[in-house]
Write a protein that holds these residues in place. Structure first.
Motif, PDB file in Angstrom:
ATOM      1  N   ASP A 145      11.913  32.875  22.881  1.00  0.00           N
ATOM      2  CA  ASP A 145      13.135  31.882  22.007  1.00  0.00           C
ATOM      3  C   ASP A 145      12.757  30.496  22.743  1.00  0.00           C
ATOM      4  O   ASP A 145      12.696  30.185  23.775  1.00  0.00           O
ATOM      5  CB  ASP A 145      14.444  32.180  22.370  1.00  0.00           C
ATOM      6  CG  ASP A 145      14.802  33.733  22.044  1.00  0.00           C
ATOM      7  OD1 ASP A 145      14.698  34.067  20.790  1.00  0.00           O
ATOM      8  OD2 ASP A 145      15.061  34.441  22.824  1.00  0.00           O
ATOM      9  N   VAL A 146      11.858  29.790  21.723  1.00  0.00           N
ATOM     10  CA  VAL A 146      11.283  28.317  22.295  1.00  0.00           C
ATOM     11  C   VAL A 146      11.494  27.374  21.051  1.00  0.00           C
ATOM     12  O   VAL A 146      11.489  27.727  19.910  1.00  0.00           O
ATOM     13  CB  VAL A 146       9.438  28.620  22.245  1.00  0.00           C
ATOM     14  CG1 VAL A 146       9.134  27.499  22.398  1.00  0.00           C
ATOM     15  CG2 VAL A 146       9.435  29.751  23.202  1.00  0.00           C
ATOM     16  N   VAL A 147      11.811  26.220  21.358  1.00  0.00           N
ATOM     17  CA  VAL A 147      11.717  25.061  20.431  1.00  0.00           C
ATOM     18  C   VAL A 147      10.709  24.304  20.780  1.00  0.00           C
ATOM     19  O   VAL A 147      10.471  23.726  21.998  1.00  0.00           O
ATOM     20  CB  VAL A 147      13.113  24.259  20.420  1.00  0.00           C
ATOM     21  CG1 VAL A 147      13.084  23.233  19.640  1.00  0.00           C
ATOM     22  CG2 VAL A 147      14.229  25.440  19.967  1.00  0.00           C
ATOM     23  N   PHE A 148       9.629  23.956  19.973  1.00  0.00           N
ATOM     24  CA  PHE A 148       8.504  23.111  20.006  1.00  0.00           C
ATOM     25  C   PHE A 148       8.769  21.769  19.305  1.00  0.00           C
ATOM     26  O   PHE A 148       9.051  21.729  18.030  1.00  0.00           O
ATOM     27  CB  PHE A 148       7.248  23.543  19.648  1.00  0.00           C
ATOM     28  CG  PHE A 148       6.205  22.633  19.859  1.00  0.00           C
ATOM     29  CD1 PHE A 148       5.471  22.559  20.971  1.00  0.00           C
ATOM     30  CD2 PHE A 148       5.939  21.469  18.784  1.00  0.00           C
ATOM     31  CE1 PHE A 148       4.308  21.822  21.293  1.00  0.00           C
ATOM     32  CE2 PHE A 148       4.860  20.835  19.009  1.00  0.00           C
ATOM     33  CZ  PHE A 148       4.197  20.637  20.201  1.00  0.00           C
ATOM     34  N   VAL A 149       9.178  20.583  19.971  1.00  0.00           N
ATOM     35  CA  VAL A 149       9.437  19.392  19.218  1.00  0.00           C
ATOM     36  C   VAL A 149       8.303  18.484  19.273  1.00  0.00           C
ATOM     37  O   VAL A 149       7.619  18.284  20.552  1.00  0.00           O
ATOM     38  CB  VAL A 149      10.748  18.868  20.192  1.00  0.00           C
ATOM     39  CG1 VAL A 149      10.945  17.381  19.314  1.00  0.00           C
ATOM     40  CG2 VAL A 149      11.778  19.621  20.253  1.00  0.00           C
ATOM     41  N   LYS A 150       7.546  17.854  18.110  1.00  0.00           N
ATOM     42  CA  LYS A 150       6.712  17.017  18.112  1.00  0.00           C
ATOM     43  C   LYS A 150       7.514  15.585  17.473  1.00  0.00           C
ATOM     44  O   LYS A 150       8.055  15.310  16.704  1.00  0.00           O
ATOM     45  CB  LYS A 150       5.988  17.425  16.907  1.00  0.00           C
ATOM     46  CG  LYS A 150       4.777  16.376  16.962  1.00  0.00           C
ATOM     47  CD  LYS A 150       3.915  16.679  15.808  1.00  0.00           C
ATOM     48  CE  LYS A 150       2.828  15.737  15.639  1.00  0.00           C
ATOM     49  NZ  LYS A 150       2.134  15.929  14.340  1.00  0.00           N
ATOM     50  N   ILE A 151       7.576  14.653  18.643  1.00  0.00           N
ATOM     51  CA  ILE A 151       7.871  13.179  18.402  1.00  0.00           C
ATOM     52  C   ILE A 151       6.410  12.232  17.975  1.00  0.00           C
ATOM     53  O   ILE A 151       5.895  12.110  18.902  1.00  0.00           O
ATOM     54  CB  ILE A 151       8.611  12.496  19.317  1.00  0.00           C
ATOM     55  CG1 ILE A 151       9.093  13.640  20.302  1.00  0.00           C
ATOM     56  CG2 ILE A 151       9.603  11.500  19.016  1.00  0.00           C
ATOM     57  CD1 ILE A 151       9.833  12.837  21.452  1.00  0.00           C
ATOM     58  N   GLY A 152       6.127  12.464  16.698  1.00  0.00           N
ATOM     59  CA  GLY A 152       4.999  11.631  16.238  1.00  0.00           C
ATOM     60  C   GLY A 152       5.566  10.455  15.584  1.00  0.00           C
ATOM     61  O   GLY A 152       6.429   9.732  15.877  1.00  0.00           O
ATOM     62  N   THR A 153       5.059   9.966  14.475  1.00  0.00           N
ATOM     63  CA  THR A 153       5.739   8.905  13.225  1.00  0.00           C
ATOM     64  C   THR A 153       7.043   9.431  13.188  1.00  0.00           C
ATOM     65  O   THR A 153       8.147   8.815  13.245  1.00  0.00           O
ATOM     66  CB  THR A 153       4.870   8.837  12.185  1.00  0.00           C
ATOM     67  OG1 THR A 153       3.450   8.579  12.368  1.00  0.00           O
ATOM     68  CG2 THR A 153       5.384   7.603  11.475  1.00  0.00           C
ATOM     69  N   GLY A 154       7.358  10.932  12.864  1.00  0.00           N
ATOM     70  CA  GLY A 154       8.630  11.306  12.359  1.00  0.00           C
ATOM     71  C   GLY A 154       8.952  12.573  13.663  1.00  0.00           C
ATOM     72  O   GLY A 154       8.217  12.294  14.587  1.00  0.00           O
ATOM     73  N   ILE A 155       9.857  13.110  13.577  1.00  0.00           N
ATOM     74  CA  ILE A 155      10.186  14.158  14.384  1.00  0.00           C
ATOM     75  C   ILE A 155      10.448  15.385  13.852  1.00  0.00           C
ATOM     76  O   ILE A 155      11.403  15.500  12.811  1.00  0.00           O
ATOM     77  CB  ILE A 155      11.498  13.736  15.191  1.00  0.00           C
ATOM     78  CG1 ILE A 155      11.402  12.367  16.032  1.00  0.00           C
ATOM     79  CG2 ILE A 155      11.817  14.808  16.310  1.00  0.00           C
ATOM     80  CD1 ILE A 155      12.453  11.851  16.686  1.00  0.00           C
ATOM     81  N   GLY A 156       9.964  16.574  14.105  1.00  0.00           N
ATOM     82  CA  GLY A 156      10.015  17.620  13.851  1.00  0.00           C
ATOM     83  C   GLY A 156       9.986  18.838  14.798  1.00  0.00           C
ATOM     84  O   GLY A 156       9.518  18.693  16.037  1.00  0.00           O
ATOM     85  N   ALA A 157      10.451  20.193  14.657  1.00  0.00           N
ATOM     86  CA  ALA A 157      10.464  21.295  15.440  1.00  0.00           C
ATOM     87  C   ALA A 157      10.126  22.334  15.060  1.00  0.00           C
ATOM     88  O   ALA A 157      10.079  22.703  13.678  1.00  0.00           O
ATOM     89  CB  ALA A 157      11.952  21.361  15.975  1.00  0.00           C
ATOM     90  N   GLY A 158       9.308  23.343  15.695  1.00  0.00           N
ATOM     91  CA  GLY A 158       9.069  24.572  15.401  1.00  0.00           C
ATOM     92  C   GLY A 158       9.571  25.451  16.108  1.00  0.00           C
ATOM     93  O   GLY A 158       9.780  25.350  17.482  1.00  0.00           O
ATOM     94  N   LEU A 159      10.225  26.474  15.604  1.00  0.00           N
ATOM     95  CA  LEU A 159      11.151  27.357  16.153  1.00  0.00           C
ATOM     96  C   LEU A 159      10.610  28.748  16.414  1.00  0.00           C
ATOM     97  O   LEU A 159       9.714  29.289  15.548  1.00  0.00           O
ATOM     98  CB  LEU A 159      12.581  27.654  15.378  1.00  0.00           C
ATOM     99  CG  LEU A 159      13.029  26.316  14.953  1.00  0.00           C
ATOM    100  CD1 LEU A 159      14.189  26.461  13.958  1.00  0.00           C
ATOM    101  CD2 LEU A 159      13.369  25.442  15.993  1.00  0.00           C
ATOM    102  N   VAL A 160      10.694  29.569  17.535  1.00  0.00           N
ATOM    103  CA  VAL A 160      10.361  30.723  17.789  1.00  0.00           C
ATOM    104  C   VAL A 160      11.526  31.718  18.279  1.00  0.00           C
ATOM    105  O   VAL A 160      12.240  31.306  19.053  1.00  0.00           O
ATOM    106  CB  VAL A 160       9.524  30.842  19.132  1.00  0.00           C
ATOM    107  CG1 VAL A 160       9.013  32.177  19.391  1.00  0.00           C
ATOM    108  CG2 VAL A 160       8.075  29.970  18.721  1.00  0.00           C
ATOM    109  N   SER A 161      11.674  32.801  17.221  1.00  0.00           N
ATOM    110  CA  SER A 161      12.686  33.540  17.718  1.00  0.00           C
ATOM    111  C   SER A 161      12.276  35.115  17.829  1.00  0.00           C
ATOM    112  O   SER A 161      11.407  35.505  17.121  1.00  0.00           O
ATOM    113  CB  SER A 161      13.707  33.652  16.371  1.00  0.00           C
ATOM    114  OG  SER A 161      14.401  34.891  16.461  1.00  0.00           O
TER     115      SER A 161
END
Lengths: 415, 415
Positions: free
Chosen positions: B213-229
């Motif tokens: 169970d992982v949350v990958f956060v990318k803070i580039g110009t914007g902010i988004g996350a990739g989720l692993v369940s």
């Protein structure tokens, strides 16, 4: 007991194909061996062999002749949901519900009673066992308990069946709920958080059937959620995923039982509604609730909901404010989890459309358009015993899956 | 091309056992047929037959004699990661990166260039194809393209490979990215959101390996996350799960590009840092940034991070405030999703411990103790090209799984 062991005998080297054949009949609805071969892509001889194993274990029965497609008419196979009995219990903060279920998750003999979960595991589980024993005594003589499923009002480590620091269950932390029942019924036992179990009930036999990404919200005394990702429960690393009750939803001086300020649960949960309703009754701002108090009735969340449904303006404001706060929290959930369905259950949800329409409004106001394009927000039918059904499906899914059969085998070797 | 079709020939009735044997070698590390039989619980004859199919498809090679355990020494089987080549591209708002990968996800020949994704799919994808063609030309003559993997900076419907209302990609909505590449390389194509792809890269070959169970956060110009369940990407119903950039994080008059006020991204993302940094430069509050401006350099998020790392107090305040806001949003994510690992990547994360320690503080301050008991919050190593590796694993996972092999087969029939 023999049957419980018969099923584990299936957990041999052919386990994958055995379960494939069973699923073809049980889930995909195939009825003849040629159909099963088509669905499973297994060879005809393999299908015949695995079906024979499943008939011996009592899980399939041979039915009448099917339609001929030219040659000899094939015999129909049917899933025998009555092959085993499952004992299920759904424990709340203040209640115990128990029932028996068949292998298709159908509930029978349901009964419930008030109980205070803070009395601790020995007291509460002994009472559950007494109720289970009564159920077992009423079963036909040849019925066998194939498994036990229990929902608890707190986080559970699913692999071991132990509660993990449950906030409203003093004395339960780490208690071996699995062994308690396994030693009594000589059957495998699964334990999970009650909201997860309810989500599973809706997913496998309720409104969420066919959905892949679901959030099930229960607004009882507190507020919690059960999450479904790609058709499977998302329990999280410590089994405590879905905790939306302690999400900060704004400036507030109301302290939550967790110690923080501004938690959703402390402002919008059943306890909060009862607390604020009592204030409205005392101050006279709500004539309906003041009347309840004067008549010697307790003012609870349910009284507030009932007063709101009878048109009492102050009670209505409390209920819609709870819905607005929940909707704001769910907007974040929608952006983060992108479910196709949110189901709302628990006592406060009995306010129905008065509540749901306000939740929908708040969700739409703050979610991304893409995430709400096909989003449904519905009330979970309260009368449908999602908790008991979910506990039954939890056991069936484990018993009748390859991994589950192996784990069942391990549990029975240990117990 | 022949090889790409050779792999789909495996998608017959024995597909489950073929993939089991392959996984036993590729993932579990079994090397001899007896070991494979033990790991897969398949019979010896079945293992021998499936291994022969895999050798014919080029996926396994027969190695030297293994250690004898008494009888005849068994021959070792090895996964042949060089059997096929995968073309991968990672598209950002302002960049294209391409590379080749082998079937173990190892990246070669990586190269990148600046590109403006708002120029639209025809322009951008044609440039990607030119870069791919150069890569293909440099391959040995007998190398075959087995698949293409593409990451895009917006929501993608994974099953069809089409962007879905991507906010920063005008002209891309519904564009058939899959067909664009499938017709050029006669190979199956998979497309996903760039943050999902990066999360997959970390999961299958990076810091998240072994986590469920992982949350990958990318803070580039914007902010988004990739989720692993449960070890799988959670994409959500419309493929837009993980949108934390538009979470409301407090009162603010700053309007986000989505139209709302108080979005995390509008206050803490790279664009916000650059904007606020420019203000500090103009006002002279940051001597370092004022110096950059005077020297004719552009003030960007990266300049702010660099100034903060050089000790400029005003820039430092901007960076730590961004981290505090992100941490507050992640506290909600932790309570809701209960990950065991949060990885933070993207340009702003290059501030390292200055950033991460503030994020950790904010998460711990507002999360439930149970959910943070074993939670790790780490920086994703930027240099490791998680996006390209993830795009490679996306293709490998699809190509070498039972469901994926069937879908590959369908794609090749259509294309």
């Amino acid at each position: 007991m023999e049957r419980a062991h018969a099923i584990t005998a299936l957990a041999g080297e052919n386990i994958e194909s055995v379960v494939s054949v069973l699923d073809a009949v049980r889930v995909s609805g195939a009825t003849t061996r040629p159909e099963i071969a088509r669905v499973t892509r297994l060879g005809r001889n393999v299908v015949t062999d695995r079906a024979a194993q499943l008939i011996a274990a009592g899980l399939l029965t041979e039915g009448p002749l099917g339609r001929s497609t030219g040659g000899r008419a094939p015999r129909e196979l049917r899933f025998n949901a009555a092959a085993g009995v499952i004992l299920v219990a759904d424990l709340g903060a203040t209640s115990i519900e128990v029932a028996t279920a068949d292998l298709a998750g159908s509930i029978s003999n349901a009964r419930g009673e008030a109980a205070d979960v803070t009395l601790g595991p020995t007291h509460i589980l002994s009472r559950v066992a007494e109720l289970f024993d009564e159920l077992v005594d009423s079963l036909p003589g040849d019925a066998h308990v194939w498994g036990v499923g229990v929902g608890l009002p707190g986080p559970v480590e699913f692999d071991t069946g132990r509660p993990v620091s449950p906030p409203i269950m003093p004395g339960w932390d780490g208690y071996d709920v699995r062994s308690f029942f396994a030693s009594r019924y000589h059957a495998p036992v699964w334990v999970d958080n009650d909201v997860n179990v309810m989500a599973l009930g809706e997913l496998r036999g309720g409104l969420a059937a066919g959905h892949q990404d679901v959030v099930f919200v229960k607004i009882g005394t507190g507020i919690g959620a059960g999450l479904v990702s790609r058709g499977l429960l998302h329990r999280g690393a410590q089994g405590c995923a879905g905790d939306i009750g302690h999400m900060a939803v704004g400036e507030s001086t109301v302290q939550c039982r967790c110690g923080q300020l501004g938690c959703l649960e402390a402002l919008a949960g059943g306890h909060a509604l009862g607390r604020d309703g009592l204030e409205l009754a005392h101050s006279g701002q709500s004539p309906v609730l003041a009347g309840e108090l004067a008549a010697g009735h307790e003012v609870t969340a349910q009284s507030v909901v009932d007063a709101a449904l009878r048109g009492d303006p102050a009670a209505r404001r409390l209920v819609t404010e709870s819905a607005r706060l929940l909707g704001g929290a769910l907007a974040r959930v929608v952006n983060f989890f992108n479910p196709s369905l949110i189901l709302i259950g628990g006592g406060v949800a009995s306010a129905g459309d008065l509540y749901l329409s306000q939740v929908r409004l708040a969700v739409l106001g703050r979610s991304l358009p893409l995430a709400t394009r096909h989003l449904e927000i519905l009330q979970s039918p309260l009368a449908d015993r999602a908790g008991l059904r979910g506990a039954a499906f939890m056991v069936v899914d484990e018993l009748l899956s390859p991994a589950g059969l192996s784990r069942t085998h391990d549990q029975l070797l240990i117990s």
